[in-house]
Structures are given as structure tokens and as C-alpha cells.
Motif scaffolding. Structure first.
Motif, PDB file in Angstrom:
ATOM      1  N   TYR A 192       0.938  -1.159   0.108  1.00 43.43           N
ATOM      2  CA  TYR A 192      -0.003   0.062   0.178  1.00 43.43           C
ATOM      3  C   TYR A 192       0.749   1.125  -0.083  1.00 43.43           C
ATOM      4  CZ  TYR A 192      -3.398   3.300   1.215  1.00 43.43           C
ATOM      5  OH  TYR A 192      -4.284   4.475   1.309  1.00 43.43           O
TER       6      TYR A 192
ATOM      7  N   LEU B  92      -2.455   3.913  -6.680  1.00 38.87           N
ATOM      8  CA  LEU B  92      -3.806   3.051  -5.851  1.00 38.87           C
ATOM      9  C   LEU B  92      -4.881   2.957  -6.834  1.00 38.87           C
ATOM     10  CD1 LEU B  92      -3.302   4.737  -2.390  1.00 38.87           C
ATOM     11  CD2 LEU B  92      -2.679   2.283  -3.422  1.00 38.87           C
TER      12      LEU B  92
ATOM     13  N   ARG C 111      -8.220  -1.998  -2.542  1.00 36.06           N
ATOM     14  CA  ARG C 111      -7.871  -0.974  -1.912  1.00 36.06           C
ATOM     15  C   ARG C 111      -8.102  -0.685  -0.682  1.00 36.06           C
ATOM     16  NH1 ARG C 111      -8.935   2.097  -6.003  1.00 36.06           N
ATOM     17  NH2 ARG C 111     -10.733   3.405  -5.099  1.00 36.06           N
TER      18      ARG C 111
ATOM     19  N   LEU D  57      -6.486  -2.966   1.929  1.00 32.13           N
ATOM     20  CA  LEU D  57      -4.676  -2.571   2.035  1.00 32.13           C
ATOM     21  C   LEU D  57      -4.725  -1.364   2.786  1.00 32.13           C
ATOM     22  CD1 LEU D  57      -3.581  -3.492  -1.498  1.00 32.13           C
ATOM     23  CD2 LEU D  57      -2.935  -4.486   0.369  1.00 32.13           C
TER      24      LEU D  57
ATOM     25  N   HIS E  57      -2.708  -1.232   6.280  1.00 30.47           N
ATOM     26  CA  HIS E  57      -1.445  -0.423   6.422  1.00 30.47           C
ATOM     27  C   HIS E  57      -1.618   0.553   7.676  1.00 30.47           C
ATOM     28  CE1 HIS E  57       0.499   3.592   5.587  1.00 30.47           C
ATOM     29  NE2 HIS E  57       1.413   2.725   5.074  1.00 30.47           N
TER      30      HIS E  57
END
Length: 375
Positions: free
Chosen positions: A54, A63, A71, A74, A78
Motif C-alpha cells: 500500500y 492506488l 484498496r 490494503l 496499512h
């Protein structure tokens, strides 16, 4: 559902191209129409590189190439990892402060270094387990006593005798907050790795002292950080023998090699020294896998051997034939253990250690011997 055998290798190559720490795989990053993002997400999470993925794609403004659900997942991983690493940095700061007050300046190892500022790009996105630091004898046990006096404690079912005196680190100690634990190393690597390949004395001789906001820590030279990463995974974790590699470890190795100072390393001399103790091919095969995955060229003057090529071949064979690879690993692992069995049977301390290990594996909910005595 099991992926097609050839897909395991292609997913590794695809994920490596997205991570691309050396910045040389732009031709492989363009998304094919049939890219399996769910499989890539599973691979990234299984190998603990999802936060790094990420952070890398965010920095490259890529992204938008990821499906929204992947997305968001992730991004959540993160954020959670960032919060955890901030807590671990507090644990590390408290630990170093206590040791400094006792006139002990520890040497930081592996992931602990990633918590300091000024590391390789996206180092803080690295997923960490424990915090490794080294304190040479005879101060090793005094360092543990300092931390215990401040409230650090062993995990349940462990204690000071859990690791034999010959073990390369002491029993892990948990921070009073419970946010993490530290391992105090008396040596960098276990006995299965030749000490002449990388010893604590060798690393200390070339380490540099760093002022971390008033705290004093030592950081290994870049050559030793690379060597510790490779030998720990290849020989101590036995990936070299079984072809079972960690993408997280390979990623950090490649990130360290991408630093400008790595261009000045004398790889032929380093490999010559490792060849003298039987560890050269473990590093060669590691460099070769990093080249095939991440496109990072082999260093000048590095020649490949049949042993290194066979070891790299075991890695790709295992990706293409995962079940067969696991079976062969099981057979090879026990064949390697058999020669040591007579020595272990003649070592009295081996029996209680083995008993605790089997007890925890078969009856994880039962109390330890120490707990039973207090009941």
C-alpha cells in the motif's frame, strides 16, 4: 480453491513487480486485464508485505489501479500496522532508555532498525514481530535483569531456563504495556550458521553509534545488515535447503541493496570469505532469486555455482508444485535431524525442553509445570 500450479509463480512475479524496490520493473507493473487482485492480496497478507504494498503504490500514485475493495482492505492493514509500529517504537524507546541508564548501548538488529528515522523508503511500513537487539557478553544477562527490574516479564510457560545457555538469544521479555517484546541476543545467529560467517564481534567492530533523540544505539554496517538478513533466512530458517522463501525478507534485502551505499560493497571478497565457511552459495542463490523476482542485477564480479542454481530451482519448483514441495521438505527436515538425535539423547537439558515443546503443541490450554506447582 487451489490455484493452478503455474499461477503460484506468476503471482509472486506480479506482486514483486508492484513492490519493485529497485525501481526497474515498470514494464511489468501495467495491469493485464486478467490480473487476479484477490490472489495478490492473499499473497501479500500471507507474506506480511500488504502494508508495504500500500505504501509503495500510494507513493507512486498508483492506488487507482486497484479495485476499490482491495484498496480499502490494503489501506486498513496499512493503518493498523502503522499504529502497531508506533507502539513498538515506544517499546523500543523505553527499552533503550532503561539500558542506557545502566550504561548499556545495545546494537539494534533487523526490523528494530526500521523504526528509526532515515531508513530505506517505506521502512516504517514493514510488519514487525519481535524487537531484536544485541548486547555482548558478559553484559547480556545484566541487560535482561535491568529490564525485569522495570517490569518486563516472560511469556506464560517460559522462563530464564527456556532457552539453553548456548542459545543465541535470551528468552523474550514482554514490555509492561503488553505492546511488544524484545529479544536480547548474545550472538546474531544460531549455531547451525557458522560463526565465522557473521559473528556479533564482527558486526560490533564496524557498527556506528547513532544518537536517537538523546538515546544511544549502535547500527550495523550495511554489509552486515544485508548478510544478517540473508544468512538468517537462508541458513537459520533453512530456506536455502527447502526452497521456502519469505517475500518480506527478500523485499527488505532488495530495499537495502537499492541504497546508494550498497554500490560500494565488495561482493566477490564477501563471497570468497563465505565460501571458506560453506555459506557462499546461500547468499548467491538469494541474490539470484532477488534478480529473477525484482529485476535487481547481480553485483559485479558475482559468479553463480551449480549449488546456488539448484537452490534457486527448489524455490521455483515449490511454487509450481506446493504440495509436493511441502512433502519433500518434511522428509528432508527429519533426515537432517537424525544425525543430531544421539547427542540430544545424551544431553539432560534436552528432555525438559522437548517435553515443554510437545506439551504446548498437544495441550496448549494446560498450565505449565511452574503454574501447576503454585496451584
Amino acid at each position: 480453491m487451489t490455484m493452478p500450479l503455474a499461477a503460484h509463480a506468476s503471482q509472486w512475479l506480479d506482486l514483486a513487480a508492484l513492490l519493485d524496490p529497485a525501481g526497474v520493473l515498470s514494464d511489468r507493473v501495467v495491469a493485464p486485464p486478467d490480473r487476479d487482485w484477490l490472489a495478490l492480496f492473499r499473497l501479500a497478507t500471507a507474506h506480511l508485505v500488504a502494508p508495504s504494498l500500500y505504501a509503495t503504490l500510494a507513493a507512486r500514485v498508483q492506488l487507482d489501479r486497484i479495485p476499490p475493495d482491495i484498496r480499502e482492505a490494503l489501506a486498513a492493514l496499512h493503518a493498523l500496522n502503522d499504529q502497531r509500529n508506533r507502539r513498538l517504537r515506544t517499546v523500543l524507546r523505553d527499552t533503550v532508555q532503561l539500558l542506557n541508564q545502566a550504561s548499556i548501548e545495545p546494537l539494534l538488529l533487523k526490523g528494530a532498525i526500521a523504526l528509526l528515522p532515515g531508513q530505506y523508503p517505506h521502512a516504517f511500513a514493514r510488519m514487525l514481530g519481535d524487537l531484536d537487539l544485541a548486547v555482548a557478553e558478559p553484559e547480556t544477562h545484566r541487560a535482561a535483569e535491568v529490564l525485569q527490574a522495570a517490569g518486563y516479564d516472560y511469556a506464560p510457560n517460559t522462563g530464564p531456563a527456556h532457552h539453553a545457555t548456548s542459545h543465541h538469544h535470551l528468552t523474550p521479555l514482554f514490555h509492561p504495556s503488553g505492546d511488544g517484546y524484545v529479544e536480547i541476543h548474545r550472538e546474531l545467529l544460531a549455531d547451525r550458521v557458522p560463526k565465522a560467517a557473521l559473528s556479533l564481534a564482527m558486526v560490533q567492530a564496524r557498527a556506528r553509534l547513532v544518537d536517537w533523540d538523546g538515546l544511544r544505539v549502535w547500527i550495523p554496517a550495511l554489509e552486515h545488515r544485508l548478510l544478517h538478513n540473508a544468512l538468517h533466512h537462508q541458513l537459520q530458517d533453512q530456506a536455502f535447503f527447502f526452497g521456502r522463501l519469505s517475500l518480506r525478507q527478500l523485499l527488505e534485502f532488495t530495499q537495502l541493496r537499492a541504497l546508494p551505499d550498497a554500490a560500494d560493497l565488495d561482493w566477490p571478497s564477501l563471497l570468497q570469505r563465505l565460501d571458506a565457511v560453506g555459506a557462499g552459495d546461500a547468499l548467491r542463490s538469494y541474490l539470484l532469486v532477488a534478480q529473477r523476482l525484482f529485476g535487481q542485477p547481480l553485483p559485479d564480479g558475482v559468479f553463480l555455482t551449480r549449488t546456488a542454481l539448484r537452490a534457486e530451482g527448489r524455490f521455483w519448483f515449490r511454487l509450481r508444485h506446493p504440495r509436493l514441495g511441502r512433502g519433500l521438505e518434511w522428509l528432508a527436515r527429519y533426515r537432517r535431524r537424525l544425525p543430531n538425535l544421539p547427542k540430544r539423547l545424551l544431553t539432560p537439558s534436552w528432555y525438559p525442553i522437548k517435553y515443554r515443546s510437545l506439551r504446548q503443541r498437544w495441550f496448549p490450554s494446560r498450565p505449565s509445570l511452574d503454574e501447576e506447582r503454585h496451584e
